[in-house]
Design a protein around this motif. Structure first.
Motif, PDB file in Angstrom:
ATOM      1  N   THR A  23      -7.141 -42.036  10.763  1.00  0.00           N
ATOM      2  CA  THR A  23      -8.002 -41.096  10.062  1.00  0.00           C
ATOM      3  C   THR A  23      -9.404 -41.671  10.104  1.00  0.00           C
ATOM      4  N   MET A  24     -10.379 -40.784  10.038  1.00  0.00           N
ATOM      5  CA  MET A  24     -11.783 -41.190  10.156  1.00  0.00           C
ATOM      6  C   MET A  24     -12.553 -40.551   9.014  1.00  0.00           C
ATOM      7  N   ALA A  25     -13.430 -41.330   8.392  1.00  0.00           N
ATOM      8  CA  ALA A  25     -14.165 -40.800   7.247  1.00  0.00           C
ATOM      9  C   ALA A  25     -15.505 -41.483   7.087  1.00  0.00           C
ATOM     10  N   ASP A  26     -16.362 -40.869   6.296  1.00  0.00           N
ATOM     11  CA  ASP A  26     -17.501 -41.555   5.705  1.00  0.00           C
ATOM     12  C   ASP A  26     -17.570 -41.124   4.247  1.00  0.00           C
ATOM     13  N   GLY A  27     -18.332 -41.838   3.461  1.00  0.00           N
ATOM     14  CA  GLY A  27     -18.392 -41.526   2.035  1.00  0.00           C
ATOM     15  C   GLY A  27     -19.747 -41.877   1.465  1.00  0.00           C
ATOM     16  N   TYR A  28     -20.097 -41.247   0.377  1.00  0.00           N
ATOM     17  CA  TYR A  28     -21.375 -41.529  -0.256  1.00  0.00           C
ATOM     18  C   TYR A  28     -21.258 -41.266  -1.755  1.00  0.00           C
ATOM     19  N   THR A  49     -20.317 -40.016  -8.928  1.00  0.00           N
ATOM     20  CA  THR A  49     -19.379 -39.233  -8.119  1.00  0.00           C
ATOM     21  C   THR A  49     -19.362 -39.720  -6.675  1.00  0.00           C
ATOM     22  N   ILE A  50     -18.162 -39.989  -6.162  1.00  0.00           N
ATOM     23  CA  ILE A  50     -18.004 -40.390  -4.766  1.00  0.00           C
ATOM     24  C   ILE A  50     -17.439 -39.220  -3.974  1.00  0.00           C
ATOM     25  N   SER A  51     -18.142 -38.833  -2.930  1.00  0.00           N
ATOM     26  CA  SER A  51     -17.697 -37.763  -2.042  1.00  0.00           C
ATOM     27  C   SER A  51     -17.242 -38.364  -0.721  1.00  0.00           C
ATOM     28  N   ILE A  52     -16.199 -37.813  -0.168  1.00  0.00           N
ATOM     29  CA  ILE A  52     -15.627 -38.324   1.076  1.00  0.00           C
ATOM     30  C   ILE A  52     -15.560 -37.190   2.090  1.00  0.00           C
ATOM     31  N   ARG A  53     -15.997 -37.476   3.305  1.00  0.00           N
ATOM     32  CA  ARG A  53     -15.928 -36.503   4.395  1.00  0.00           C
ATOM     33  C   ARG A  53     -14.918 -36.987   5.418  1.00  0.00           C
ATOM     34  N   MET A  54     -13.936 -36.158   5.693  1.00  0.00           N
ATOM     35  CA  MET A  54     -12.932 -36.469   6.699  1.00  0.00           C
ATOM     36  C   MET A  54     -13.320 -35.834   8.036  1.00  0.00           C
ATOM     37  N   TYR A  55     -13.119 -36.586   9.100  1.00  0.00           N
ATOM     38  CA  TYR A  55     -13.456 -36.126  10.446  1.00  0.00           C
ATOM     39  C   TYR A  55     -12.209 -35.527  11.089  1.00  0.00           C
ATOM     40  N   THR A  56     -12.190 -34.210  11.188  1.00  0.00           N
ATOM     41  CA  THR A  56     -11.042 -33.523  11.760  1.00  0.00           C
ATOM     42  C   THR A  56     -11.060 -33.661  13.284  1.00  0.00           C
ATOM     43  N   THR A  57     -10.053 -33.106  13.925  1.00  0.00           N
ATOM     44  CA  THR A  57     -10.017 -33.131  15.388  1.00  0.00           C
ATOM     45  C   THR A  57     -11.152 -32.312  15.989  1.00  0.00           C
ATOM     46  N   GLY A  58     -11.795 -31.458  15.171  1.00  0.00           N
ATOM     47  CA  GLY A  58     -12.930 -30.677  15.652  1.00  0.00           C
ATOM     48  C   GLY A  58     -14.249 -31.411  15.562  1.00  0.00           C
ATOM     49  N   SER A  59     -14.291 -32.519  14.840  1.00  0.00           N
ATOM     50  CA  SER A  59     -15.517 -33.314  14.783  1.00  0.00           C
ATOM     51  C   SER A  59     -15.690 -34.052  16.101  1.00  0.00           C
ATOM     52  N   LEU A  60     -16.911 -34.471  16.399  1.00  0.00           N
ATOM     53  CA  LEU A  60     -17.152 -35.174  17.652  1.00  0.00           C
ATOM     54  C   LEU A  60     -16.343 -36.464  17.720  1.00  0.00           C
ATOM     55  N   LEU A  61     -16.422 -37.287  16.669  1.00  0.00           N
ATOM     56  CA  LEU A  61     -15.711 -38.560  16.709  1.00  0.00           C
ATOM     57  C   LEU A  61     -14.208 -38.363  16.592  1.00  0.00           C
ATOM     58  N   GLY A  62     -13.783 -37.361  15.843  1.00  0.00           N
ATOM     59  CA  GLY A  62     -12.352 -37.054  15.781  1.00  0.00           C
ATOM     60  C   GLY A  62     -11.815 -36.614  17.126  1.00  0.00           C
ATOM     61  N   ALA A  63     -12.603 -35.800  17.839  1.00  0.00           N
ATOM     62  CA  ALA A  63     -12.188 -35.348  19.167  1.00  0.00           C
ATOM     63  C   ALA A  63     -12.120 -36.512  20.145  1.00  0.00           C
ATOM     64  N   ALA A 105     -20.208 -46.785   7.473  1.00  0.00           N
ATOM     65  CA  ALA A 105     -21.100 -46.919   6.326  1.00  0.00           C
ATOM     66  C   ALA A 105     -22.416 -47.483   6.838  1.00  0.00           C
ATOM     67  N   ASN A 106     -23.370 -47.666   5.945  1.00  0.00           N
ATOM     68  CA  ASN A 106     -24.646 -48.232   6.364  1.00  0.00           C
ATOM     69  C   ASN A 106     -25.260 -48.995   5.199  1.00  0.00           C
ATOM     70  N   LYS A 107     -25.470 -50.277   5.400  1.00  0.00           N
ATOM     71  CA  LYS A 107     -25.989 -51.123   4.323  1.00  0.00           C
ATOM     72  C   LYS A 107     -27.392 -50.721   3.901  1.00  0.00           C
ATOM     73  N   ASN A 108     -28.127 -50.082   4.799  1.00  0.00           N
ATOM     74  CA  ASN A 108     -29.498 -49.671   4.494  1.00  0.00           C
ATOM     75  C   ASN A 108     -29.607 -48.251   3.978  1.00  0.00           C
ATOM     76  N   ASP A 109     -28.497 -47.532   3.940  1.00  0.00           N
ATOM     77  CA  ASP A 109     -28.535 -46.136   3.497  1.00  0.00           C
ATOM     78  C   ASP A 109     -27.186 -45.761   2.886  1.00  0.00           C
ATOM     79  N   GLY A 110     -27.069 -45.940   1.597  1.00  0.00           N
ATOM     80  CA  GLY A 110     -25.852 -45.505   0.907  1.00  0.00           C
ATOM     81  C   GLY A 110     -24.828 -46.585   0.669  1.00  0.00           C
ATOM     82  N   GLY A 111     -24.909 -47.681   1.420  1.00  0.00           N
ATOM     83  CA  GLY A 111     -23.955 -48.760   1.223  1.00  0.00           C
ATOM     84  C   GLY A 111     -22.540 -48.398   1.652  1.00  0.00           C
ATOM     85  N   ASP A 112     -21.576 -49.162   1.154  1.00  0.00           N
ATOM     86  CA  ASP A 112     -20.179 -49.047   1.570  1.00  0.00           C
ATOM     87  C   ASP A 112     -19.326 -48.662   0.368  1.00  0.00           C
TER      88      ASP A 112
END
Length: 323
Positions: free
Chosen positions: A199-204, A209-223, A264-271
């Motif tokens: 599974t592939m995700a990012d979060g912020y 509140t923590i929001s999580i985005r899942m990368y489906t098979t239709g996403s570029l990285l999921g594909a 994630a990104n240490k300079n934008d949003g952290g982990d």
């Protein structure tokens, strides 16, 4: 694309590009590069240029990456700091001017650069595009297409390349991507990992509140991960453009074991996964967390980029899955 705002719906148009002459493979000073160029963009609008564009402003990071990769350093970019944090595959020169944020760029700053061409995506507001077109030609590419994620990435590169006289370079870049994908698939198969779940995700985090985005098979990285021979454990649908699905921590409890890949990104949003959720009881009891199959991919891999960023993802994913 904006990380924390809703994705704008975009009509599905066929992206086509044509030139009145064949651009030279590597010599931008050739007679071919000086010939008029005509391209048809995602709005099905024909853009006529007196010659291949050389002074270009890019308002989305994917098109900026493509420009830099093709050897055309833009004169202006929306949110140069953010680009520098998120896109390490194609670095900007210090001379590139910042023209505001993505989605809220400064028309005045862009006009002051006197560009030959402005390139943006279907996520840009029609009002902003109309204002820009009073000062310079505007080429619009489709931001993404969840029904054809990889072909759309290639088409966007081809369209940008046609406008800047770099069609042959684009052809080679797409071929290099295909080879990297085939090589990565072979490495995963050789390691006995073909068919393994991921599974592939990012979060912020916004406030508490923590929001999580899942990368489906239709996403570029999921594909791409699917083409590498892996099986996506997230079966829910995503949006029709970027193939992303919104969830929360409770929504992840239905996931089975497998490789959990995240950016994630240490300079934008952290982990949020390695930091905010590290002590959370629900997180700690997820199957892939308990089995130690959580992989933070390197910072600076842009999730919605061109072939170069996506090749970084291929390398990182193969390393994570086979190590």
């Amino acid at each position: 694309m904006k990380r924390t705002t809703a994705l704008l719906a975009a009509a599905l148009f066929l992206l086509t590009a044509c030139g009145t002459s064949e651009p030279a493979a590597s010599d931008d000073t050739s007679d071919a590069a000086a010939q008029p160029v005509s391209v048809t963009d995602a709005r099905n609008k024909k853009i006529d240029l007196k010659a291949a564009a050389t002074k270009v402003v890019g308002l989305e990071w994917g098109v900026v990456e493509n420009l830099v990769t093709l050897g055309v350093m833009p004169v202006g970019v929306a949110d140069t700091k953010g680009y520098t944090n998120w896109v390490t595959a194609a670095k900007l020169d210090p001379s590139v001017k910042d023209v505001g944020t993505r989605g809220e760029s400064s028309v005045d700053a862009i006009v002051a650069l006197n560009p030959d061409l402005v390139i943006t995506t279907t996520d840009e507001s029609a009002n902003t595009i109309a204002q820009l077109e009073k000062a310079a030609p505007v080429l619009v590419v489709r931001g993404a297409d969840a029904a054809n994620a990889i072909p759309q990435m290639k088409t966007n590169l081809d369209l940008v390349a046609a406008a800047v006289g770099k069609a042959e370079q684009a052809k080679q870049l797409n071929a290099d991507f295909d080879k990297a994908l085939a090589d990565g698939k072979q490495k995963i198969a050789d390691a006995g990992k073909a068919g393994e779940g991921f599974t592939m995700a990012d979060g912020y985090k916004q406030g508490s509140t923590i929001s999580i985005r899942m990368y489906t098979t239709g996403s570029l990285l999921g594909a791409v991960a699917t083409e590498l021979g892996l099986k996506n454990g997230w079966t829910g649908a995503g949006d029709k453009d970027y193939g992303l699905a919104q969830t929360d921590l409770e929504g992840m409890t239905k996931l089975k074991d497998g490789n959990f890949l995240y950016i994630a990104n240490k300079n934008d949003g952290g982990d949020v996964f390695g930091g905010d959720l590290a002590g959370n009881a629900i997180w700690k009891n997820l199957p892939f967390v308990k089995s130690g199959n959580v992989h933070r991919l390197p910072d600076g891999i842009w999730m919605f980029g061109g072939p170069k960023s996506t090749q970084q993802f291929i390398d990182a994913t193969v390393q994570a899955v086979t190590s």
